[in-house]
Design an enzyme around this catalytic site. Sequence first.
Site, PDB file in Angstrom:
ATOM      1  N   CYS A  46       0.905  -1.188  -0.068  1.00 40.13           N
ATOM      2  CA  CYS A  46       0.253  -0.002   0.053  1.00 40.13           C
ATOM      3  C   CYS A  46       0.922   1.188   0.017  1.00 40.13           C
ATOM      4  O   CYS A  46       1.184   1.675   0.988  1.00 40.13           O
ATOM      5  CB  CYS A  46      -0.913   0.173   1.179  1.00 40.13           C
ATOM      6  SG  CYS A  46      -1.903   1.607   1.341  1.00 40.13           S
ATOM      7  N   CYS A  76      -0.320   3.967   2.202  1.00 45.26           N
ATOM      8  CA  CYS A  76      -0.088   4.146   3.623  1.00 45.26           C
ATOM      9  C   CYS A  76       1.282   4.197   4.016  1.00 45.26           C
ATOM     10  O   CYS A  76       1.750   4.786   4.932  1.00 45.26           O
ATOM     11  CB  CYS A  76      -0.371   2.505   4.002  1.00 45.26           C
ATOM     12  SG  CYS A  76      -1.741   1.727   3.263  1.00 45.26           S
ATOM     13  N   ASP A  77       2.231   3.873   3.176  1.00 43.38           N
ATOM     14  CA  ASP A  77       3.565   3.780   3.540  1.00 43.38           C
ATOM     15  C   ASP A  77       4.810   4.544   2.666  1.00 43.38           C
ATOM     16  O   ASP A  77       6.045   4.405   3.069  1.00 43.38           O
ATOM     17  CB  ASP A  77       4.169   2.081   3.395  1.00 43.38           C
ATOM     18  CG  ASP A  77       3.376   1.277   4.390  1.00 43.38           C
ATOM     19  OD1 ASP A  77       2.841   1.742   5.532  1.00 43.38           O
ATOM     20  OD2 ASP A  77       3.082   0.042   3.994  1.00 43.38           O
TER      21      ASP A  77
END
Length: 308
Positions: free
Chosen positions: A133, A136-137
Amino acid sequence: MDIEKLIIIGSGPSGYTAAIYAARATLSPLLFEGVAAGGQLMLTTEVENYPGFPEGIQGPELMPLFKKQAQRFGTRIVSDDVVSVDFSARPFTVKSGDREVKAESVIISTGASAKWLGVPGEKEYGGRGVSACATCDGFFFRDKKVLVAGGGDAAMEEALFLTRFATSVTVLVRTEALRASKIMAERAMKNPKITFVWNASVTEVVGDGTKMTGVKTVDTKTGATGEMAADGLFVAIGHKPNTEIFKGQVELDEKGYVVLHDGTQRTSVTGVFASGDVADHVYRQAITAAGTGCAAALEAERWLASRE
Ligand code: NDP
């Protein structure tokens, strides 16, 4: 033992929307939230395309609002994971770790999960370089060199997003062709930070024990092996529906998605409905999942009423 009118399995946008509708129809649904409560939006950051939030909202902020709204009308929520179901006899049986519940109808909203490569080192360096993701990261890869595995729209989207942070993004495609739509492919190809390596398959994620330092690859055409240094690997090779526990209980297609009938949310078992990503490999959006969750609840309500 009491018999529930309706059990909803899953707590993403679809399961909660089904619960809001069913609860307002006084069905007092029992919703199994599961350990991955909140679904895939819990793994995202900014959600900019969910109507009603013109400024955008964080995924992990949005999901508790769904939950609160479902509870407001009397949805009972249990946090267990469902481990098995039996739809062969009525009332249906739904089992979790420590309880067994009977129900007249069930809505399956267990969603889908990101697929992994399944190579050595991938799990070990998960969260320490390996991610599924970018939203997300990606932030953690500022001025770093990252790889993306995959050739679909998701891989293009991840690669483009990562160019905001990374110095370079290398997309490893296992064939000679992208599966991505033309517009996404062109956008990625035009980006000066993105390069493509064709016929490249990751065989191992390597690291220093603390974080990943690169990957081993094989050329799927020539068989030549190689190694590439990188700080991150984003795996974007598609999703798989969470239908393990429904095998042999409702009809699934060859990829494991629940098969729906007659353009409705009905499954092959009368009284069992499905909604959201578990039955949708095409749209896979929070709003479409919510929409089909609503439809599944209306179907369940009508079906229950027709039997009285
Ligand atoms: P896709 O199934 O479209 O693509 C998966 C990609 O991963 C393919 O290139 C596939 O290669 C590759 N792949 C699969 N398994 C492996 C493996 N083990 N090792 C290496 N590569 C592998 O999935 P997506 O998640 O990209 O997209 C799913 C759906 O969501 C699509 O309909 C897509 O259009 C949509 N979507 C749309 C977006 C947008 O428009 N903004 C963004 C994201 C998704 P191969 O071709 O060889 O099978």
